[in-house]
Motif scaffolding. Structure first.
Motif, PDB file in Angstrom:
ATOM      1  N   VAL A 136      64.440  39.853  30.044  1.00 45.69           N
ATOM      2  CA  VAL A 136      65.154  39.519  31.286  1.00 45.69           C
ATOM      3  C   VAL A 136      64.859  40.570  32.361  1.00 45.69           C
ATOM      4  O   VAL A 136      64.624  40.257  33.522  1.00 45.69           O
ATOM      5  CB  VAL A 136      66.677  39.417  31.033  1.00 45.69           C
ATOM      6  CG1 VAL A 136      67.424  39.162  32.340  1.00 45.69           C
ATOM      7  CG2 VAL A 136      66.981  38.320  30.034  1.00 45.69           C
ATOM      8  N   MET A 137      64.853  41.851  31.931  1.00 41.86           N
ATOM      9  CA  MET A 137      64.550  42.955  32.856  1.00 41.86           C
ATOM     10  C   MET A 137      63.173  42.785  33.471  1.00 41.86           C
ATOM     11  O   MET A 137      63.009  42.860  34.686  1.00 41.86           O
ATOM     12  CB  MET A 137      64.557  44.285  32.094  1.00 41.86           C
ATOM     13  CG  MET A 137      65.902  44.909  31.951  1.00 41.86           C
ATOM     14  SD  MET A 137      65.638  46.540  31.248  1.00 41.86           S
ATOM     15  CE  MET A 137      67.277  46.889  30.670  1.00 41.86           C
ATOM     16  N   LEU A 138      62.157  42.575  32.601  1.00 40.36           N
ATOM     17  CA  LEU A 138      60.784  42.454  33.085  1.00 40.36           C
ATOM     18  C   LEU A 138      60.666  41.298  34.059  1.00 40.36           C
ATOM     19  O   LEU A 138      60.003  41.394  35.089  1.00 40.36           O
ATOM     20  CB  LEU A 138      59.824  42.242  31.899  1.00 40.36           C
ATOM     21  CG  LEU A 138      59.626  43.450  30.986  1.00 40.36           C
ATOM     22  CD1 LEU A 138      58.748  43.089  29.802  1.00 40.36           C
ATOM     23  CD2 LEU A 138      58.989  44.597  31.767  1.00 40.36           C
ATOM     24  N   ASP A 139      61.340  40.191  33.735  1.00 38.38           N
ATOM     25  CA  ASP A 139      61.256  39.000  34.582  1.00 38.38           C
ATOM     26  C   ASP A 139      61.847  39.256  35.972  1.00 38.38           C
ATOM     27  O   ASP A 139      61.493  38.576  36.940  1.00 38.38           O
ATOM     28  CB  ASP A 139      61.987  37.837  33.906  1.00 38.38           C
ATOM     29  CG  ASP A 139      61.545  36.499  34.497  1.00 38.38           C
ATOM     30  OD1 ASP A 139      60.378  36.430  34.929  1.00 38.38           O
ATOM     31  OD2 ASP A 139      62.349  35.562  34.529  1.00 38.38           O
ATOM     32  N   SER A 140      62.761  40.234  36.052  1.00 38.40           N
ATOM     33  CA  SER A 140      63.382  40.517  37.351  1.00 38.40           C
ATOM     34  C   SER A 140      62.460  41.323  38.262  1.00 38.40           C
ATOM     35  O   SER A 140      62.701  41.418  39.461  1.00 38.40           O
ATOM     36  CB  SER A 140      64.707  41.269  37.152  1.00 38.40           C
ATOM     37  OG  SER A 140      64.466  42.628  36.893  1.00 38.40           O
ATOM     38  N   VAL A 141      61.404  41.926  37.669  1.00 39.97           N
ATOM     39  CA  VAL A 141      60.449  42.681  38.489  1.00 39.97           C
ATOM     40  C   VAL A 141      59.493  41.695  39.147  1.00 39.97           C
ATOM     41  O   VAL A 141      58.784  40.948  38.462  1.00 39.97           O
ATOM     42  CB  VAL A 141      59.684  43.711  37.630  1.00 39.97           C
ATOM     43  CG1 VAL A 141      58.707  44.494  38.499  1.00 39.97           C
ATOM     44  CG2 VAL A 141      60.652  44.639  36.927  1.00 39.97           C
ATOM     45  N   GLU A 142      59.484  41.705  40.485  1.00 45.68           N
ATOM     46  CA  GLU A 142      58.720  40.726  41.270  1.00 45.68           C
ATOM     47  C   GLU A 142      57.274  40.574  40.773  1.00 45.68           C
ATOM     48  O   GLU A 142      56.831  39.469  40.475  1.00 45.68           O
ATOM     49  CB  GLU A 142      58.724  41.167  42.748  1.00 45.68           C
ATOM     50  CG  GLU A 142      58.271  40.107  43.726  1.00 45.68           C
ATOM     51  CD  GLU A 142      59.112  38.840  43.690  1.00 45.68           C
ATOM     52  OE1 GLU A 142      60.308  38.944  43.380  1.00 45.68           O
ATOM     53  OE2 GLU A 142      58.565  37.746  43.920  1.00 45.68           O
ATOM     54  N   SER A 143      56.557  41.706  40.665  1.00 44.91           N
ATOM     55  CA  SER A 143      55.126  41.642  40.352  1.00 44.91           C
ATOM     56  C   SER A 143      54.888  41.047  38.959  1.00 44.91           C
ATOM     57  O   SER A 143      53.970  40.255  38.756  1.00 44.91           O
ATOM     58  CB  SER A 143      54.502  43.037  40.451  1.00 44.91           C
ATOM     59  OG  SER A 143      55.118  43.898  39.514  1.00 44.91           O
ATOM     60  N   ILE A 144      55.731  41.441  37.986  1.00 45.21           N
ATOM     61  CA  ILE A 144      55.570  40.913  36.630  1.00 45.21           C
ATOM     62  C   ILE A 144      55.917  39.426  36.611  1.00 45.21           C
ATOM     63  O   ILE A 144      55.253  38.624  35.957  1.00 45.21           O
ATOM     64  CB  ILE A 144      56.449  41.701  35.629  1.00 45.21           C
ATOM     65  CG1 ILE A 144      55.980  43.159  35.562  1.00 45.21           C
ATOM     66  CG2 ILE A 144      56.418  41.063  34.247  1.00 45.21           C
ATOM     67  CD1 ILE A 144      56.853  44.065  34.727  1.00 45.21           C
ATOM     68  N   HIS A 145      56.959  39.061  37.361  1.00 37.39           N
ATOM     69  CA  HIS A 145      57.381  37.664  37.400  1.00 37.39           C
ATOM     70  C   HIS A 145      56.255  36.767  37.915  1.00 37.39           C
ATOM     71  O   HIS A 145      56.005  35.681  37.389  1.00 37.39           O
ATOM     72  CB  HIS A 145      58.616  37.511  38.299  1.00 37.39           C
ATOM     73  CG  HIS A 145      59.086  36.104  38.419  1.00 37.39           C
ATOM     74  ND1 HIS A 145      59.766  35.456  37.408  1.00 37.39           N
ATOM     75  CD2 HIS A 145      58.966  35.190  39.418  1.00 37.39           C
ATOM     76  CE1 HIS A 145      60.051  34.224  37.780  1.00 37.39           C
ATOM     77  NE2 HIS A 145      59.573  34.036  38.995  1.00 37.39           N
ATOM     78  N   GLN A 146      55.531  37.252  38.935  1.00 34.21           N
ATOM     79  CA  GLN A 146      54.473  36.422  39.515  1.00 34.21           C
ATOM     80  C   GLN A 146      53.283  36.276  38.581  1.00 34.21           C
ATOM     81  O   GLN A 146      52.622  35.243  38.559  1.00 34.21           O
ATOM     82  CB  GLN A 146      54.046  37.002  40.861  1.00 34.21           C
ATOM     83  CG  GLN A 146      54.951  36.490  41.978  1.00 34.21           C
ATOM     84  CD  GLN A 146      54.717  37.188  43.279  1.00 34.21           C
ATOM     85  OE1 GLN A 146      53.890  38.092  43.358  1.00 34.21           O
ATOM     86  NE2 GLN A 146      55.449  36.791  44.309  1.00 34.21           N
ATOM     87  N   GLN A 147      53.034  37.341  37.787  1.00 31.13           N
ATOM     88  CA  GLN A 147      51.864  37.288  36.901  1.00 31.13           C
ATOM     89  C   GLN A 147      52.164  36.556  35.592  1.00 31.13           C
ATOM     90  O   GLN A 147      51.382  35.749  35.123  1.00 31.13           O
ATOM     91  CB  GLN A 147      51.400  38.718  36.606  1.00 31.13           C
ATOM     92  CG  GLN A 147      50.204  39.138  37.457  1.00 31.13           C
ATOM     93  CD  GLN A 147      49.569  40.362  36.865  1.00 31.13           C
ATOM     94  OE1 GLN A 147      50.240  41.380  36.707  1.00 31.13           O
ATOM     95  NE2 GLN A 147      48.295  40.287  36.519  1.00 31.13           N
ATOM     96  N   HIS A 148      53.305  36.937  34.975  1.00 27.53           N
ATOM     97  CA  HIS A 148      53.604  36.420  33.642  1.00 27.53           C
ATOM     98  C   HIS A 148      54.852  35.546  33.613  1.00 27.53           C
ATOM     99  O   HIS A 148      55.429  35.330  32.560  1.00 27.53           O
ATOM    100  CB  HIS A 148      53.784  37.579  32.660  1.00 27.53           C
ATOM    101  CG  HIS A 148      52.660  38.557  32.676  1.00 27.53           C
ATOM    102  ND1 HIS A 148      51.431  38.279  32.128  1.00 27.53           N
ATOM    103  CD2 HIS A 148      52.554  39.802  33.202  1.00 27.53           C
ATOM    104  CE1 HIS A 148      50.619  39.305  32.308  1.00 27.53           C
ATOM    105  NE2 HIS A 148      51.275  40.260  32.968  1.00 27.53           N
ATOM    106  N   GLY A 149      55.280  35.054  34.772  1.00 27.62           N
ATOM    107  CA  GLY A 149      56.526  34.296  34.873  1.00 27.62           C
ATOM    108  C   GLY A 149      56.610  33.167  33.854  1.00 27.62           C
ATOM    109  O   GLY A 149      57.638  33.001  33.175  1.00 27.62           O
ATOM    110  N   GLN A 150      55.524  32.398  33.710  1.00 26.61           N
ATOM    111  CA  GLN A 150      55.543  31.236  32.811  1.00 26.61           C
ATOM    112  C   GLN A 150      55.751  31.683  31.367  1.00 26.61           C
ATOM    113  O   GLN A 150      56.588  31.134  30.647  1.00 26.61           O
ATOM    114  CB  GLN A 150      54.223  30.463  32.974  1.00 26.61           C
ATOM    115  CG  GLN A 150      54.335  28.984  32.618  1.00 26.61           C
ATOM    116  CD  GLN A 150      55.442  28.286  33.417  1.00 26.61           C
ATOM    117  OE1 GLN A 150      55.691  28.613  34.576  1.00 26.61           O
ATOM    118  NE2 GLN A 150      56.155  27.373  32.770  1.00 26.61           N
TER     119      GLN A 150
END
Lengths: 274, 274, 274, 274
Positions: free
Chosen positions: B44-58
């Motif tokens: 959940v933490m990682l997903d909240s980081v914008e850059s990580i969300h855009q790369q690995h969101g799926q």
């Protein structure tokens, strides 16, 4: 045969100087080493200041190499004067000594390794070993016993604080908007730690009324729970003080004093302590 | 009939694994659950980081759903393995488990509900139940007794601090002008809390000489009264330690140990503790 | 004559309700008063928020006048129900009650006096008198005894801290230049207080290396001496606890309990306590 | 001969007034001196404020010279009324008195020396000598004994904190880039001190995720180890309290009281205290 004996005597004398401190030479060595460590750290510090580096960079480089050679000689002497060199090499202090040496040699091959010289600061930890041998021994022992007794309780406390910061940081991430600095959960947890420990940089601070309300709760929690580790330690200091009285002051067999409070056998003659 | 018995045995075995920790399987379950909770929070933490969300969101979305299914299965198992499911559902941990599950399912219908996933962090509180069953038991018990004894006194303390912040915040609102950040009384109270707890963000700070004078008094008050909760807790720790000695270590009837310090009856055989 | 008696009875009943709390009506009055004080403060707070003031300013003004009338009636009732009105008027709580009333009436004649309404927050202090009469009595008494014992020692401590801040602030004024925020000695002393209490707003912070060095010393002093008030209070709590045990629980003559720990005579029958 | 006696009497009377406080004149002198010191510091403070200096600079200069003359007279009186003037000159208070006088006279020859007048603040330390002679004596004595007992342990604590800040500051210098404010190692150590003492100005704060992680650890360390000096002092206060009871209250020979807790001989008649 005589030569071997002399050699043995030479090594055991060296061991006495380097590893022990009850002799005059041993004490002098310890003090000299501490001064060398301290001045070497100051040199690394000065070199990190841009203006000093540009003016005296070359000189400081020579001085740093001087210290590297000095500490290398010390490291080799430590190795040859001890019966089991591996015992020293893999001891915490031995590893630190090595870590403090490597960057200088690495910097010959890799540009930038020089910056790792800051690890020389770790050698400062040797100060505690040197203190151990002086009259601060009783106090350090006393504090160590109390801290050991508190360790488990303070771990529980720190675990609670960490859980609290994760929960409160996550809540704050929801409450405050991304634009207000709480850009992601790790960042919000960092904010919660900054706040609960009462450090309060102010690099991230709540903007919305709701966020300020939550922040106020976090602050009051932090302000109130600081009491917990203090209470724990005070309590364990009292216990340590009570135990100290009950511990043997002198060995019943050889009569010598200065045993650690957790010792069960005399460190001088090996007979059981009462 | 035999089938019912096997079924009963199966459910009671499950209960043992999920709710208790004295067996090997129970301990393994607890550790596995803790790891699952911890890693799910990190996701959940990682997903909240914008850059990580855009790369690995799926990818993270799939992983999150994996955890949702895992915790749903755990929740159902908890329900069917206990004799009175309502007892679990309405217990604090049961409510937290449910709150941690709902956001995922809500996100199917409502966009944005995903962000409520941060409430998964609340499941971290389970860490204390798991610790309770390990060798930290005595320390946690000890701290809990002392904290319970301090609770009322520390409540009075916090009430005093809150009254002080309301009064001092109101005074500061009069002293400093609106232009200096003290734009209304709630804001001024927020400032007083930031100051009295020694957090000191600096987002609002006094500008006028008179304001700085009042602020200095607030700081000195905060610095001096921090002593109060600490003193209280240290005192209650000493009392808790004294009481612990006087408490029964083992049940006089069945001889088993590990009773809570506030227990008056043996939790194993129900006979009165001395 | 009968009328006088009824009148006396009416007044003594009113006194019971307003000033005492052992009766049901007295308790109800106290709780109602506390709610009235609390809500009246919230109204003043809301009115201070610009946006709320512009939207509901007129409504809040009416509500504030409602509270003013309510508290005026309470003040008059307090005056007529007590035998010696001057005793109440010049008591700390009486003065606070008056201060909380005056601004409303002043605002009829002077524009701006309205802002003094914030002094209504002072009435919050009544919360402690109300608490005193409940089951928090023992804890408050206990804390009060300990704080009284610590008062002199903590005064010395605060005096030392103040002297330190004056000296260190003056030194900092010399070390840092005027351009760096340390524009005069009072400002520098304000900085020293902000720093030594570990608040650390960061509105003024050292810029030169020398200034940072001095600041570091100030911080370490502040960090180390926080131990002093805590140690003092913890110590005095232990003494207060010991004394509590030795104090009379019940009057030897009338047998009634609940005497203050510093009482030498029974507050019910006046005979000497052992 | 008579003249010498009168002279002696005059000097011994002066000595009584200036150095002692048991007489009425001595007490009056102490209070007057304290007021003079306090007001002289306020004058220096006011003069440092730009706007006040420009308006009343000339007046303040005259007042400052007035104080200089007053303190010079006091200094001379102290010298002639004591048997061994060197004993006073080289005592800490004597040196402070001189340091407080010199700047005024230097300012005649050197422009700028005026600013050293801030050292007059050091004279505030005299407040403790004056307090010593009042009824705060017991409390100050008690605190002094406890602080002396803690000194060595708190030194070890501060040494540990300093080593930690050097190591953690050096690590932070590697982790964060120069652009982020950690421009050199001394600067980073300054940041580590600001953080570990929970002051947290926010003038330098971590920017990178890794830096924030390290900073979080520094904060948690600082938050947890604040317990150490507090625990130590609380413990030593208890010991000091226990010792106080065992100490002689009155001299067994002359019966007079008020001996220091570390005295072994009566300060009035010189006979051994039990």
């Amino acid at each position: 045969m005589a030569s071997t004996e002399t050699d043995k005597g030479w090594r055991s004398r060296l061991h006495e100087i380097i590893y022990e401190s009850n002799t005059r030479a041993g004490k002098a060595f310890d003090v000299a080493l501490l001064i060398a460590i301290f001045t070497s750290i100051i040199v690394v510090m000065l070199d990190s200041v841009e203006s000093i580096h540009q003016q005296h960079g070359q000189l400081l480089k020579y001085v740093e190499w001087g210290y590297t050679i000095l500490f290398t000689v010390e490291y080799i002497l430590r190795l040859i004067s001890i019966r089991q060199p591996t015992g020293y090499i893999f001891s915490p202090l031995g590893i630190i000594d090595l870590i403090a040496l490597i960057p200088s040699y690495l910097s010959i091959f890799f540009i930038g390794a020089q910056s790792l010289l800051v690890f020389r600061a770790l050698r400062l930890l040797r100060v505690f070993r040197i203190f151990k041998l002086s009259r601060f021994l009783t106090e350090i022992n006393f504090l160590t016993v109390a801290l050991k007794g508190s360790l488990r309780k303070i771990s529980i406390f720190l675990l609670t604080v960490l859980s609290l910061t994760i929960i409160l940081g996550s809540v704050m991430y929801l409450v405050e908007k991304r634009e207000n600095g709480f850009s992601n959960i790790p960042e919000s947890i960092y904010w919660a730690i900054v706040t609960i420990t009462t450090v309060g940089y102010g690099d991230i601070s709540p903007v919305t009324p709701m966020g300020k309300f939550v922040a106020s709760i976090v602050m009051l929690i932090g302000y109130a729970i600081i009491a917990v580790p203090t209470g724990i330690l005070t309590h364990d200091l009292a216990i340590a003080a009570r135990q100290k009285k009950e511990l043997p002051e002198a060995c019943p067999t050889c009569g010598r004093e200065g045993h650690d409070s957790d010792a069960t056998f005399c460190k001088f003659c090996g007979s059981a302590l009462l």
